[in-house]
Design a protein around this motif. Structure first.
Motif, mmCIF file in Angstrom:
data_model
loop_
_atom_site.group_PDB
_atom_site.id
_atom_site.type_symbol
_atom_site.label_atom_id
_atom_site.label_comp_id
_atom_site.label_asym_id
_atom_site.label_seq_id
_atom_site.Cartn_x
_atom_site.Cartn_y
_atom_site.Cartn_z
ATOM 1 N N ASP A 87 -41.115 1.520 -34.444
ATOM 2 C CA ASP A 87 -41.831 0.655 -33.520
ATOM 3 C C ASP A 87 -40.848 0.092 -32.487
ATOM 4 O OD1 ASP A 87 -43.929 -0.771 -32.395
ATOM 5 O OD2 ASP A 87 -44.361 -1.939 -34.194
ATOM 6 N N PHE A 88 -41.397 -0.531 -31.443
ATOM 7 C CA PHE A 88 -40.568 -1.310 -30.529
ATOM 8 C C PHE A 88 -40.084 -2.533 -31.296
ATOM 9 C CE2 PHE A 88 -42.976 1.181 -27.525
ATOM 10 C CZ PHE A 88 -42.059 1.438 -26.523
ATOM 11 N N ARG A 89 -38.832 -2.922 -31.096
ATOM 12 C CA ARG A 89 -38.244 -4.044 -31.834
ATOM 13 C C ARG A 89 -37.627 -5.055 -30.881
ATOM 14 N NH1 ARG A 89 -40.048 -4.004 -37.051
ATOM 15 N NH2 ARG A 89 -40.437 -1.822 -37.494
ATOM 16 N N THR A 90 -37.644 -6.306 -31.306
ATOM 17 C CA THR A 90 -36.973 -7.380 -30.591
ATOM 18 C C THR A 90 -36.035 -8.078 -31.572
ATOM 19 O OG1 THR A 90 -38.881 -7.714 -29.153
ATOM 20 C CG2 THR A 90 -37.278 -9.515 -29.276
ATOM 21 N N PHE A 91 -34.770 -8.173 -31.205
ATOM 22 C CA PHE A 91 -33.787 -8.900 -32.014
ATOM 23 C C PHE A 91 -33.355 -10.129 -31.233
ATOM 24 C CE2 PHE A 91 -34.023 -5.540 -34.770
ATOM 25 C CZ PHE A 91 -32.975 -5.376 -35.649
ATOM 26 N N TRP A 92 -33.017 -11.174 -31.948
ATOM 27 C CA TRP A 92 -32.561 -12.391 -31.286
ATOM 28 C C TRP A 92 -31.241 -12.839 -31.873
ATOM 29 C CZ3 TRP A 92 -35.734 -17.334 -32.760
ATOM 30 C CH2 TRP A 92 -35.837 -17.447 -34.130
ATOM 31 N N MET A 93 -30.602 -13.773 -31.188
ATOM 32 C CA MET A 93 -29.256 -14.214 -31.549
ATOM 33 C C MET A 93 -29.254 -15.576 -32.247
ATOM 34 S SD MET A 93 -27.261 -11.752 -30.587
ATOM 35 C CE MET A 93 -25.626 -12.427 -30.421
ATOM 36 N N LYS A 94 -30.337 -15.888 -32.936
ATOM 37 C CA LYS A 94 -30.425 -17.180 -33.621
ATOM 38 C C LYS A 94 -29.310 -17.303 -34.668
ATOM 39 C CE LYS A 94 -33.706 -20.167 -36.023
ATOM 40 N NZ LYS A 94 -32.750 -20.858 -36.792
ATOM 41 N N ASP A 95 -28.615 -18.416 -34.603
ATOM 42 C CA ASP A 95 -27.548 -18.761 -35.547
ATOM 43 C C ASP A 95 -26.378 -17.766 -35.560
ATOM 44 O OD1 ASP A 95 -28.913 -21.081 -36.372
ATOM 45 O OD2 ASP A 95 -30.096 -19.926 -37.810
ATOM 46 N N MET A 96 -26.221 -17.013 -34.480
ATOM 47 C CA MET A 96 -25.077 -16.102 -34.377
ATOM 48 C C MET A 96 -23.840 -16.887 -33.940
ATOM 49 S SD MET A 96 -25.680 -13.042 -35.347
ATOM 50 C CE MET A 96 -24.267 -12.204 -34.646
ATOM 51 N N ILE A 119 -23.480 -15.211 -27.888
ATOM 52 C CA ILE A 119 -24.055 -16.225 -28.771
ATOM 53 C C ILE A 119 -24.756 -17.277 -27.922
ATOM 54 C CG2 ILE A 119 -22.421 -15.833 -30.639
ATOM 55 C CD1 ILE A 119 -20.870 -18.258 -29.699
ATOM 56 N N PRO A 120 -25.823 -17.873 -28.439
ATOM 57 C CA PRO A 120 -26.553 -18.853 -27.639
ATOM 58 C C PRO A 120 -25.746 -20.132 -27.439
ATOM 59 C CG PRO A 120 -27.531 -18.626 -29.825
ATOM 60 C CD PRO A 120 -26.439 -17.617 -29.725
ATOM 61 N N LYS A 121 -25.761 -20.628 -26.206
ATOM 62 C CA LYS A 121 -25.120 -21.911 -25.911
ATOM 63 C C LYS A 121 -26.068 -23.056 -26.222
ATOM 64 C CE LYS A 121 -22.203 -19.944 -22.352
ATOM 65 N NZ LYS A 121 -21.874 -19.847 -20.957
ATOM 66 N N ASP A 122 -27.351 -22.785 -26.144
ATOM 67 C CA ASP A 122 -28.387 -23.781 -26.377
ATOM 68 C C ASP A 122 -29.366 -23.205 -27.402
ATOM 69 O OD1 ASP A 122 -30.555 -25.515 -26.300
ATOM 70 O OD2 ASP A 122 -30.748 -25.497 -24.113
ATOM 71 N N GLN A 123 -29.472 -23.838 -28.570
ATOM 72 C CA GLN A 123 -30.354 -23.335 -29.617
ATOM 73 C C GLN A 123 -31.835 -23.393 -29.221
ATOM 74 O OE1 GLN A 123 -29.651 -21.683 -32.515
ATOM 75 N NE2 GLN A 123 -27.582 -21.652 -31.688
ATOM 76 N N ASN A 124 -32.141 -24.043 -28.125
ATOM 77 C CA ASN A 124 -33.522 -24.043 -27.626
ATOM 78 C C ASN A 124 -33.793 -22.852 -26.709
ATOM 79 O OD1 ASN A 124 -34.252 -26.458 -28.954
ATOM 80 N ND2 ASN A 124 -33.187 -27.617 -27.371
ATOM 81 N N LYS A 125 -32.742 -22.134 -26.329
ATOM 82 C CA LYS A 125 -32.866 -20.963 -25.454
ATOM 83 C C LYS A 125 -32.109 -19.806 -26.080
ATOM 84 C CE LYS A 125 -33.129 -23.773 -21.297
ATOM 85 N NZ LYS A 125 -32.493 -24.128 -20.026
ATOM 86 N N ILE A 126 -32.660 -19.237 -27.129
ATOM 87 C CA ILE A 126 -31.998 -18.165 -27.856
ATOM 88 C C ILE A 126 -32.333 -16.832 -27.193
ATOM 89 C CG2 ILE A 126 -31.801 -16.999 -30.075
ATOM 90 C CD1 ILE A 126 -32.544 -19.734 -31.339
ATOM 91 N N PRO A 127 -31.303 -16.068 -26.772
ATOM 92 C CA PRO A 127 -31.567 -14.791 -26.115
ATOM 93 C C PRO A 127 -32.172 -13.764 -27.066
ATOM 94 C CG PRO A 127 -29.211 -15.133 -26.406
ATOM 95 C CD PRO A 127 -29.888 -16.371 -26.873
ATOM 96 N N THR A 128 -33.039 -12.915 -26.509
ATOM 97 C CA THR A 128 -33.628 -11.823 -27.268
ATOM 98 C C THR A 128 -33.273 -10.498 -26.592
ATOM 99 O OG1 THR A 128 -35.713 -11.961 -26.042
ATOM 100 C CG2 THR A 128 -35.570 -13.218 -28.097
#
Length: 160
Positions: A87-96, A119-128
């Motif tokens: 399937d199409f997948r989306t991964f995110w950088m939460k807690d990286m 790595i995310p600088k702001d935990q409210n804006k986690i890159p995907t």
């Protein structure tokens, strides 16, 4: 007496959480996941296979946690995701805590690479990061690994 019991329960909860965090901050060699050997074969036959040790995430929490909360990833190691459905997948950088390269794989062939995922600088804006097409597997490695080893779309990935 009632407040004392509540205090003890809260203290135990914090102790369990702290212990789990301490264990999850270890390099890949101590995670307890199944290990396999991976080889990346160039689509052009001009270079040697790239070998690395991967830990395999194949279900539930393993898939959702990935490399999150780890402090490092040893050189020559990666995490290989065996996805339940193509399937199409989306991964995110939460807690990286360190940047990675995400290598998208479909039926043993690399179909896309997201390099130097920060790595995310702001935990409210986690890159995907989204797969360029349907995939069966994903390989996460240290940032720069793909460029250093000249890994390209079309290269083959073998897991043993």
């Amino acid at each position: 007496m009632k407040y004392f019991v509540i205090f003890i329960c809260i203290a135990l909860i914090f102790a369990v959480i702290f212990s789990a965090l301490q264990q999850s901050e270890t390099p890949i060699r101590n995670s307890g996941l199944k290990r396999k050997q991976a080889e990346i074969l160039s689509s052009s036959s001009d270079k040697k296979p790239i070998k690395l040790t991967v830990e395999v995430a194949s279900y539930g929490q393993e898939l959702s946690l990935g490399l999150s909360n780890r402090s490092t990833l040893e050189i020559g190691f990666g995490m290989y995701f065996e996805l339940p459905v193509r399937d199409f997948r989306t991964f995110w950088m939460k807690d990286m805590r360190f940047p990675i390269d995400i290598i998208w794989i479909d039926r043993g062939v690399i179909v896309g690479i997201d390099k130097n995922c920060k790595i995310p600088k702001d935990q409210n804006k986690i890159p995907t990061f989204k797969s360029p097409r349907e995939v069966t597997n994903v390989l996460e490695v240290n940032a720069g690994f793909s460029d250093q080893n000249k890994i390209r779309v079309g290269d083959q990935v073998l897991i043993r």
